[in-house]
Design a protein around this motif. Structure first.
Motif, PDB file in Angstrom:
ATOM      1  N   ASP A   1      -8.049  28.207  34.972  1.00  0.00           N
ATOM      2  CA  ASP A   1      -6.773  28.217  34.089  1.00  0.00           C
ATOM      3  C   ASP A   1      -6.859  26.779  33.178  1.00  0.00           C
ATOM      4  O   ASP A   1      -6.373  25.751  33.572  1.00  0.00           O
ATOM      5  CB  ASP A   1      -5.524  28.059  35.019  1.00  0.00           C
ATOM      6  N   GLN A   2      -7.248  27.057  32.087  1.00  0.00           N
ATOM      7  CA  GLN A   2      -7.395  25.809  31.211  1.00  0.00           C
ATOM      8  C   GLN A   2      -6.127  25.265  30.551  1.00  0.00           C
ATOM      9  O   GLN A   2      -5.904  24.146  30.680  1.00  0.00           O
ATOM     10  CB  GLN A   2      -8.113  26.170  29.917  1.00  0.00           C
ATOM     11  N   LYS A   3      -4.965  26.189  30.456  1.00  0.00           N
ATOM     12  CA  LYS A   3      -3.539  25.513  30.023  1.00  0.00           C
ATOM     13  C   LYS A   3      -3.130  24.895  31.323  1.00  0.00           C
ATOM     14  O   LYS A   3      -2.330  23.784  31.329  1.00  0.00           O
ATOM     15  CB  LYS A   3      -2.852  26.833  29.694  1.00  0.00           C
ATOM     16  N   GLY A   4      -3.291  25.356  32.564  1.00  0.00           N
ATOM     17  CA  GLY A   4      -2.981  24.592  33.979  1.00  0.00           C
ATOM     18  C   GLY A   4      -3.337  23.527  34.138  1.00  0.00           C
ATOM     19  O   GLY A   4      -2.962  22.570  34.288  1.00  0.00           O
ATOM     20  N   ARG A   5      -4.667  23.393  33.601  1.00  0.00           N
ATOM     21  CA  ARG A   5      -5.229  22.082  33.675  1.00  0.00           C
ATOM     22  C   ARG A   5      -4.943  20.914  32.764  1.00  0.00           C
ATOM     23  O   ARG A   5      -4.678  19.888  33.217  1.00  0.00           O
ATOM     24  CB  ARG A   5      -6.858  22.200  33.472  1.00  0.00           C
ATOM     25  N   SER A   6      -4.282  21.384  31.600  1.00  0.00           N
ATOM     26  CA  SER A   6      -3.698  20.433  30.863  1.00  0.00           C
ATOM     27  C   SER A   6      -2.427  20.015  31.398  1.00  0.00           C
ATOM     28  O   SER A   6      -1.928  18.596  31.402  1.00  0.00           O
ATOM     29  CB  SER A   6      -3.582  21.116  29.276  1.00  0.00           C
ATOM     30  N   VAL A   7      -1.648  20.933  31.885  1.00  0.00           N
ATOM     31  CA  VAL A   7      -0.275  20.444  32.751  1.00  0.00           C
ATOM     32  C   VAL A   7      -0.648  19.766  33.975  1.00  0.00           C
ATOM     33  O   VAL A   7       0.014  18.657  33.970  1.00  0.00           O
ATOM     34  CB  VAL A   7       0.345  21.837  32.990  1.00  0.00           C
ATOM     35  N   PHE A   8      -1.746  19.815  34.437  1.00  0.00           N
ATOM     36  CA  PHE A   8      -2.044  19.130  35.771  1.00  0.00           C
ATOM     37  C   PHE A   8      -2.416  17.558  35.187  1.00  0.00           C
ATOM     38  O   PHE A   8      -1.762  16.337  35.831  1.00  0.00           O
ATOM     39  CB  PHE A   8      -3.330  19.607  36.274  1.00  0.00           C
ATOM     40  N   ALA A   9      -3.212  17.384  34.321  1.00  0.00           N
ATOM     41  CA  ALA A   9      -3.623  16.248  33.628  1.00  0.00           C
ATOM     42  C   ALA A   9      -2.088  15.410  33.234  1.00  0.00           C
ATOM     43  O   ALA A   9      -2.255  13.965  33.362  1.00  0.00           O
ATOM     44  CB  ALA A   9      -4.571  16.206  32.601  1.00  0.00           C
ATOM     45  N   ALA A  10      -1.471  15.907  32.543  1.00  0.00           N
ATOM     46  CA  ALA A  10      -0.185  15.384  32.071  1.00  0.00           C
ATOM     47  C   ALA A  10       0.748  14.919  33.065  1.00  0.00           C
ATOM     48  O   ALA A  10       1.298  13.725  33.245  1.00  0.00           O
ATOM     49  CB  ALA A  10       0.541  16.307  31.063  1.00  0.00           C
ATOM     50  N   GLN A  11       1.001  15.790  34.047  1.00  0.00           N
ATOM     51  CA  GLN A  11       1.919  15.277  35.209  1.00  0.00           C
ATOM     52  C   GLN A  11       1.062  14.291  36.056  1.00  0.00           C
ATOM     53  O   GLN A  11       1.558  13.338  36.380  1.00  0.00           O
ATOM     54  CB  GLN A  11       1.848  16.390  36.129  1.00  0.00           C
ATOM     55  N   LEU A  12      -0.365  14.256  36.229  1.00  0.00           N
ATOM     56  CA  LEU A  12      -0.732  13.279  36.929  1.00  0.00           C
ATOM     57  C   LEU A  12      -0.609  11.840  36.142  1.00  0.00           C
ATOM     58  O   LEU A  12      -0.425  10.853  36.890  1.00  0.00           O
ATOM     59  CB  LEU A  12      -2.475  13.575  37.028  1.00  0.00           C
ATOM     60  N   LYS A  13      -0.705  12.015  34.892  1.00  0.00           N
ATOM     61  CA  LYS A  13      -0.588  10.571  34.355  1.00  0.00           C
ATOM     62  C   LYS A  13       0.845  10.128  34.439  1.00  0.00           C
ATOM     63  O   LYS A  13       1.037   8.808  34.546  1.00  0.00           O
ATOM     64  CB  LYS A  13      -0.894  10.846  32.554  1.00  0.00           C
ATOM     65  N   LYS A  14       1.845  10.945  34.480  1.00  0.00           N
ATOM     66  CA  LYS A  14       3.102  10.567  34.882  1.00  0.00           C
ATOM     67  C   LYS A  14       3.513  10.043  36.122  1.00  0.00           C
ATOM     68  O   LYS A  14       4.217   8.920  36.183  1.00  0.00           O
ATOM     69  CB  LYS A  14       4.126  11.895  34.521  1.00  0.00           C
ATOM     70  N   GLU A  15       2.674  10.459  37.081  1.00  0.00           N
ATOM     71  CA  GLU A  15       2.972  10.027  38.598  1.00  0.00           C
ATOM     72  C   GLU A  15       1.896   8.895  38.804  1.00  0.00           C
ATOM     73  O   GLU A  15       2.254   8.377  40.000  1.00  0.00           O
ATOM     74  CB  GLU A  15       2.926  11.332  39.464  1.00  0.00           C
ATOM     75  N   TYR A  16       0.732   8.783  38.353  1.00  0.00           N
ATOM     76  CA  TYR A  16      -0.087   7.921  38.799  1.00  0.00           C
ATOM     77  C   TYR A  16      -0.620   7.290  37.324  1.00  0.00           C
ATOM     78  O   TYR A  16      -1.553   7.675  36.892  1.00  0.00           O
ATOM     79  CB  TYR A  16      -1.317   8.472  39.368  1.00  0.00           C
ATOM     80  N   ASP A  17      -0.220   5.965  37.229  1.00  0.00           N
ATOM     81  CA  ASP A  17      -0.454   5.379  36.152  1.00  0.00           C
ATOM     82  C   ASP A  17      -1.633   4.573  36.046  1.00  0.00           C
ATOM     83  O   ASP A  17      -1.983   3.832  34.887  1.00  0.00           O
ATOM     84  CB  ASP A  17       0.641   4.685  35.567  1.00  0.00           C
ATOM     85  N   ALA A  18      -2.430   4.087  37.090  1.00  0.00           N
ATOM     86  CA  ALA A  18      -3.571   3.467  37.185  1.00  0.00           C
ATOM     87  C   ALA A  18      -4.883   4.174  36.372  1.00  0.00           C
ATOM     88  O   ALA A  18      -4.807   5.167  36.172  1.00  0.00           O
ATOM     89  CB  ALA A  18      -3.883   3.137  38.477  1.00  0.00           C
TER      90      ALA A  18
END
Length: 363
Positions: A308-325
């Motif tokens: 799920d390529q689109k889901g992968r992009s959503v995952f990466a964006a949300q991860l960046k919001k919640e984990y900023d290290a």
């Protein structure tokens, strides 16, 4: 063994420097590995360094034996033979559903598959490793809801059949171990960078590798409410492939596989929204796991990311919001690479932990 296996040619002094061990300790270890047929000298590449004993390079010897590795899936399983360097000698897919067969019948098919692969190979089989979903005891007993297994002693069956040690592990730590096996060891004065492996497929979970090896993280953080209606459910139950497809069917969208749902989502906004919800919840769980271990690298594995390529992009964006290290994201891009990595890791586990224990006993 790890340094020599990953390198080209090394001299003993380089091993002393790399390991932090004393010269006598390295000499004894190298001698033992040479006697076991795992390491060989290359006098033709000897480096002259003035007076004293010449520096004879060392390298991995031609594989004296083979290792079998298996990755059990719900619908099909991967079987392969590896040499001591980890190269794939032979591989096959067992097109038998572990979920649709009783455990004894499935294990019979599995053992027959290993036997077929070893036919015609003169090198002895010295070990077999199995990666599977579910929970695995130290004795190799498996309980996996997606397979319908409850207390299946697969290690005992394989050990009895092949008369070699059997290693059985959950797929998630097996994939994490594959990352550790393929990476150069840091100098003893330097800490091992933490690598977190996050897996979302037939099961969902995380494991990490550090100075102490591979450790499985405890239960992932509970998911919040969403269109998926996962409130009160664990990520393991709600976000695995089958759990997710079940939640989706509650919303009136029916798919036999994740790939089929991704195709539906190309023209169905509701399906796309549900896939994005899953990706968001997976990112939430991954971010919470990363907060615990502070990894340098996050490895993403499983169909949730590879299909799920689109889901992968959503995952990466949300991860960046919640984990900023700062963190390096790395994807294992295909199902075959996931299964091969897990199978290779369990196949070679004993070799890299206790190489001399595998030397066949002579009568």
């Amino acid at each position: 063994m790890h340094h020599i296996r990953l390198g080209q040619q090394l001299i003993r002094n380089e091993l002393v420097e790399a390991t932090g061990l004393s010269q006598p300790t390295v000499t004894r270890a190298v001698t033992a590995l040479m006697q076991a047929g795992l390491v060989q000298e290359r006098p033709d590449l000897t480096l002259s360094s003035g007076p004293g004993r010449p520096n004879i390079p060392l390298e991995l010897a031609p594989s004296p034996w083979i290792h079998a590795g298996v990755a059990i899936g719900t619908k099909s399983s991967y079987i392969a033979l590896f040499d001591t360097k980890g190269r794939t000698l032979r591989e096959t897919i067992l097109e038998k559903s572990a979920a649709d067969l009783d455990p004894d019948t499935f294990i019979e098919h599995l053992m027959a598959g290993v036997n077929r692969l070893t036919t015609g190979i003169e090198l002895p089989l010295v070990g077999i490793g199995v990666a599977t979903s579910g929970k695995v005891t130290n004795a190799g007993v498996v309980t996996a809801s997606n397979l319908g297994w409850d207390g299946v002693d697969i290690a005992g069956r394989l050990n009895y059949q092949f008369s070699v040690p059997a290693t059985v592990a959950s797929a998630i730590p097996a994939i994490a171990a594959s990352e550790l096996q393929a990476a150069p060891l840091p100098h003893p004065d330097q800490p091992t960078p933490v690598t977190l492996t996050f897996y979302a497929d037939d099961s969902v979970g995380a494991a990490y590798s550090d100075d102490l090896g591979v450790q499985v993280l405890g239960p992932l953080e509970t998911t919040g409410g969403s269109d998926l209606d996962t409130l009160g459910m664990s990520p393991e139950a709600a976000l695995s492939t089958q759990g997710f497809l079940s939640r989706v069917s509650d919303q009136g969208i029916f798919a036999e596989s994740l790939g089929e749902l991704v195709k539906i989502a190309a023209t169905n906004d509701k399906a796309r929204k549900l896939l994005d919800d899953r990706a968001t919840l997976l990112a939430h769980a991954a971010a919470a796991a990363a907060q615990q271990r502070k990894p340098a690298t996050l490895v993403l594995a499983g169909s949730a990311f590879s299909e799920d390529q689109k889901g992968r992009s959503v995952f990466a964006a949300q991860l960046k919001k919640e984990y900023d290290a700062e963190i390096e994201l790395r994807l294992i891009p295909t199902h075959r690479e996931n299964t091969r990595a897990a199978a290779r890791a369990v196949a070679l586990d004993r070799l890299l932990n206790e190489p001399l224990s595998l030397v066949p006993k002579t009568s």
